[in-house]
Design a protein around this motif. Structure first.
Motif, PDB file in Angstrom:
ATOM      1  N   SER A   9       0.840  -1.188   0.000  1.00 45.66           N
ATOM      2  CA  SER A   9       0.000   0.000   0.000  1.00 45.66           C
ATOM      3  C   SER A   9       0.882   1.247   0.000  1.00 45.66           C
ATOM      4  O   SER A   9       1.629   1.494   0.951  1.00 45.66           O
ATOM      5  N   VAL A  10       0.798   2.027  -1.075  1.00 48.30           N
ATOM      6  CA  VAL A  10       1.658   3.201  -1.205  1.00 48.30           C
ATOM      7  C   VAL A  10       1.410   4.200  -0.074  1.00 48.30           C
ATOM      8  O   VAL A  10       2.354   4.749   0.502  1.00 48.30           O
ATOM      9  N   LEU A  11       0.149   4.419   0.260  1.00 51.31           N
ATOM     10  CA  LEU A  11      -0.169   5.385   1.307  1.00 51.31           C
ATOM     11  C   LEU A  11       0.425   4.972   2.658  1.00 51.31           C
ATOM     12  O   LEU A  11       1.033   5.785   3.363  1.00 51.31           O
ATOM     13  N   LEU A  12       0.254   3.703   3.013  1.00 53.99           N
ATOM     14  CA  LEU A  12       0.803   3.232   4.284  1.00 53.99           C
ATOM     15  C   LEU A  12       2.324   3.250   4.248  1.00 53.99           C
ATOM     16  O   LEU A  12       2.974   3.584   5.243  1.00 53.99           O
ATOM     17  N   ARG A  13       2.899   2.911   3.101  1.00 52.88           N
ATOM     18  CA  ARG A  13       4.361   2.903   2.989  1.00 52.88           C
ATOM     19  C   ARG A  13       4.926   4.303   3.195  1.00 52.88           C
ATOM     20  O   ARG A  13       5.913   4.480   3.916  1.00 52.88           O
ATOM     21  N   VAL A  14       4.282   5.299   2.598  1.00 55.90           N
ATOM     22  CA  VAL A  14       4.732   6.681   2.782  1.00 55.90           C
ATOM     23  C   VAL A  14       4.618   7.083   4.249  1.00 55.90           C
ATOM     24  O   VAL A  14       5.511   7.731   4.810  1.00 55.90           O
ATOM     25  N   GLY A  15       3.511   6.672   4.882  1.00 62.07           N
ATOM     26  CA  GLY A  15       3.330   6.982   6.293  1.00 62.07           C
ATOM     27  C   GLY A  15       4.383   6.327   7.167  1.00 62.07           C
ATOM     28  O   GLY A  15       4.910   6.942   8.110  1.00 62.07           O
ATOM     29  N   LEU A  16       4.720   5.076   6.853  1.00 58.36           N
ATOM     30  CA  LEU A  16       5.741   4.372   7.621  1.00 58.36           C
ATOM     31  C   LEU A  16       7.107   5.046   7.485  1.00 58.36           C
ATOM     32  O   LEU A  16       7.862   5.153   8.451  1.00 58.36           O
ATOM     33  N   VAL A  17       7.416   5.488   6.276  1.00 54.79           N
ATOM     34  CA  VAL A  17       8.692   6.181   6.061  1.00 54.79           C
ATOM     35  C   VAL A  17       8.779   7.412   6.959  1.00 54.79           C
ATOM     36  O   VAL A  17       9.786   7.648   7.629  1.00 54.79           O
ATOM     37  N   LYS A  18       7.707   8.186   6.985  1.00 58.60           N
ATOM     38  CA  LYS A  18       7.707   9.403   7.797  1.00 58.60           C
ATOM     39  C   LYS A  18       7.832   9.086   9.281  1.00 58.60           C
ATOM     40  O   LYS A  18       8.560   9.762  10.018  1.00 58.60           O
ATOM     41  N   VAL A  19       7.129   8.061   9.740  1.00 58.72           N
ATOM     42  CA  VAL A  19       7.191   7.689  11.157  1.00 58.72           C
ATOM     43  C   VAL A  19       8.590   7.213  11.536  1.00 58.72           C
ATOM     44  O   VAL A  19       9.140   7.614  12.569  1.00 58.72           O
ATOM     45  N   LEU A  20       9.175   6.366  10.692  1.00 53.34           N
ATOM     46  CA  LEU A  20      10.515   5.862  11.002  1.00 53.34           C
ATOM     47  C   LEU A  20      11.554   6.972  10.983  1.00 53.34           C
ATOM     48  O   LEU A  20      12.437   7.023  11.853  1.00 53.34           O
TER      49      LEU A  20
END
Length: 214
Positions: A9-20
Motif C-alpha cells: 500500500s503506497v499510502l501506508l508505505r509513505v506513512g511508515l517512512v515518515k514515522v521511522l
C-alpha cells in the motif's frame, strides 16, 4: 539505525517512512513486494525490516516467508511484521526460533505513533513487540490444543507411533504389554477428537496432529 520498509500500500508505505524517519531511523529502501524486500535486505543489510505479512503476487504469506529468510541469513536484522488481522500461524512461525529483535503488530497500532515508535525501537534494540490481540490468540490456541490433554505416557506412545513403531515395537521400547499400548492408543485417539474412520487411518491422523501438520 538503518531500515527497509516492505508494504504494497503506497499510502501506508509513505506513512511508515515518515514515522521511522521521525523516530531517527534512516530508511535505506522502501519496496512493495517480497522479492524486492529480499533484494534490498541483501544489498543494504539493514538493522530493521518492517514488512507486511501479505504482499504481491498472491497476497498470502509472502511477507512472513521473506522475514523468515532474512532472519535465517542475517540473524542480527530485527524484523517487525505488520498484519491487517490476527494470523496466529504466521506469528507462531516467526516466534519458533530466536525471538530477539522480533515484532508482530496489527496495522491499527501504527495510528498510535508514539506506541508504534516505542515498538520499533524495542524490536530494533533486540527486544520483542507483540500485539496484545496476537498474544491472546496464541494463548487461546495453545490452551485449546488437544495434545495438552495427553498424559506423559500417552505422549511417549504417540511419539513412538510417529517414528513408525508398531504396537509390539512400542511395547518393547516402553517395557509394557501390547494390551497396555492398545489402551493408550485408544485413549489418544479419543482425546485428539479425530473423526471416525478405520483404526489405521486414525493412527495416521494422530501422528499428523502430533507433527503439527494435521
Amino acid at each position: 539505525m538503518r531500515a527497509v520498509i516492505a508494504e504494497d500500500s503506497v499510502l501506508l508505505r509513505v506513512g511508515l517512512v515518515k514515522v521511522l524517519e521521525a523516530a531517527g531511523f534512516e530508511v535505506v529502501a522502501e519496496v512493495g513486494d517480497a522479492e524486492a524486500l529480499l533484494a534490498a535486505a541483501e544489498l543494504h543489510r539493514p538493522d530493521l525490516v518492517v514488512c507486511d505479512v501479505r504482499m504481491p503476487p498472491a497476497f498470502s504469506d509472502e511477507g512472513v516467508r521473506a522475514a523468515l529468510v532474512i532472519r535465517s541469513q542475517w540473524p542480527t536484522t530485527a524484523v517487525l511484521l505488520l498484519s491487517q488481522y490476527v494470523e496466529e500461524r504466521y506469528a507462531a512461525d516467526l516466534l519458533t526460533g530466536d525471538t530477539r529483535g522480533v515484532g508482530y503488530l496489527l496495522k491499527e497500532r501504527v495510528a498510535d505513533v508514539e506506541e508504534f515508535i516505542d515498538a520499533l525501537r524495542r524490536v530494533a534494540g533486540g527486544g520483542t513487540a507483540l500485539d496484545p490481540q496476537v498474544v491472546s490468540q496464541l494463548l487461546l490456541r495453545r490452551h485449546s490444543d488437544p495434545l495438552d490433554r495427553l498424559t506423559p505416557r500417552e505422549r511417549d506412545v504417540l511419539e513412538l507411533m510417529a517414528s513408525g513403531r508398531s504396537n509390539a515395537g512400542i511395547a518393547a521400547q516402553l517395557v509394557v504389554s501390547e494390551s497396555a499400548v492398545a489402551k493408550h492408543i485408544n485413549s489418544i485417539l479419543a482425546k485428539l477428537d479425530l473423526p471416525k474412520a478405520d483404526a489405521d487411518h486414525r493412527r495416521v491422523l494422530a501422528v499428523l496432529r502430533f507433527l503439527g501438520v494435521g
